[in-house]
Enzyme design. Sequence first.
Site, PDB file in Angstrom:
ATOM      1  N   MET A  77       0.822  -1.210   0.000  1.00 22.04           N
ATOM      2  CA  MET A  77       0.000   0.000   0.000  1.00 22.04           C
ATOM      3  C   MET A  77       0.860   1.267   0.000  1.00 22.04           C
ATOM      4  SD  MET A  77      -2.892  -1.243   2.748  1.00 22.04           S
ATOM      5  CE  MET A  77      -3.854   0.269   2.605  1.00 22.04           C
ATOM      6  N   HIS A  78       0.201   2.405  -0.157  1.00 20.51           N
ATOM      7  CA  HIS A  78       0.745   3.754   0.052  1.00 20.51           C
ATOM      8  C   HIS A  78       1.712   4.229  -1.024  1.00 20.51           C
ATOM      9  CE1 HIS A  78      -0.922   2.807   3.946  1.00 20.51           C
ATOM     10  NE2 HIS A  78       0.101   2.055   4.305  1.00 20.51           N
ATOM     11  N   ASP A 233      -2.666  -5.130   0.509  1.00 24.06           N
ATOM     12  CA  ASP A 233      -2.128  -6.432   0.883  1.00 24.06           C
ATOM     13  C   ASP A 233      -2.726  -6.987   2.167  1.00 24.06           C
ATOM     14  OD1 ASP A 233      -0.843  -4.479   2.397  1.00 24.06           O
ATOM     15  OD2 ASP A 233       1.181  -5.127   1.884  1.00 24.06           O
TER      16      ASP A 233
END
Length: 479
Positions: A77-78, A233
């Site tokens: 992520m991110h 995830d």
Amino acid sequence: MYLGLDLGTSGIKALLIDDAQRVVDEASAPLEVQRPAPGWSEQRPADWITAATAALDALAARRDLSGVRGVGLSGHMHGATLLDASDNVLRPCILWNDTRAHAEAAALDADPAFRAVSGNVVFPGFTAPKLVWVRDAEPEIFRRTARVLLPKDYLRLWLTGETVSEPSDAAGTSWLDTGARDWSDELLGACGLGREHMPRLVEGSAPSGGLRREVADLWGLAPGTVVAGGGGDNAASAIGVGAVGAGRGFVSLGTSGVLFAASDAYSPAPETSVHTFCHAVPDTWHQMGVILSATDSLNWYAGLVGKDAASLTGALGPLQAPGRALFLPYLGGERTPHNDAAVRGALIGLEHGTDTAAGTRAVLEGVAHAFRDNLDALRATGTRIDSLIAVGGGSRSAYWLQAIATALDLPVDVPEAGDFGAALGAARLGMMAATGAGSEIATPPKIARTVAPDARLRAAFADAHGRYRQTYTALKELS
């Protein structure tokens, strides 16, 4: 059959399941992280495509993929993947564990709207502060940015030609109204962006597009095969282990570490540094504590002593009481509960008798203590965890799982299927999108064994955790 693609930090995994959700086959390909400056962590999006191609090549060499009816995606992520108006990548993706934007994160977090609307602290690793850093440090790149995608959604663009994301991953950007499961115009505007820079949103179990013919033909897949929204995830891992209803959770030992609990309601508590995100299925949320270096810590120590991680953990024998050596796994700062990008790790309490095995135990115990910090933060929000399932590569270590169970004073279930959490969850989301099935198909796996806390060592681990917390206070003053 249904295909799950999980884009991890260290590699991509492709997993096939049949109509009964049995794992048919899997393949993987490695990825590397570039660290061009202290605190920086980047990957080239082109490498994701190369790795996905290699994994699918390996699957197609063994299996006829023409029967695949749905594809699901999950990923770390991110990450800030910046594209121009022609969908060309403008710079390497800034990853989740990159802390260069700590000042920008603090500035955004000081605006009350971010916690109120997103439900979370603006952490340095989140996407929004990275775009502010790009705006200020690389203004020409920012000017040319037409679209911001998360890593797995760049894979989707390659697969389908569609720019789409979903709420579980989008919740980690600091731009999502997490309760409403939609982009916030106010939060985007605070970063000099608008809704036009964002992909459209679908739920993780809904169709997001179909495979492009140019991609499908490479592996004998049917053009137009449904690609699900997918999940970040951790949300995808939860789908893989059946952690969907309230009280269900997991502990993940991957590059980072996660203590995850599903929730039927949106209950943010940003002051605890607990993450409150959308789940990958509709009308469901989750909370989690996150530590930045889990297996990353073990791999660092393995490199330091010139041995591989598996041999270090495999030689430990039964669980022991923590010794004097104490490890704090803050190799790149920490999230829950400290939200501290500046703090760095420590290995202290060394003495003449501290050998490689004692150092290994200290590293594993240090990560277990960090998970205990996460559990305390989650409980402070009122979050309930009735059961935990172990996922991630580090869960292969029996010693580590015993240490975690004892530190948390919670039993940890080990699934029979092994390390298939996020990839299996992605495949299940692909199945939901293709068939219209709901989250009821996200059943828990068969459990091979349950690791119970070691009652004899409970007090010793609690005492060591107290020393761990005191040491963090001292470290913070030095950082």
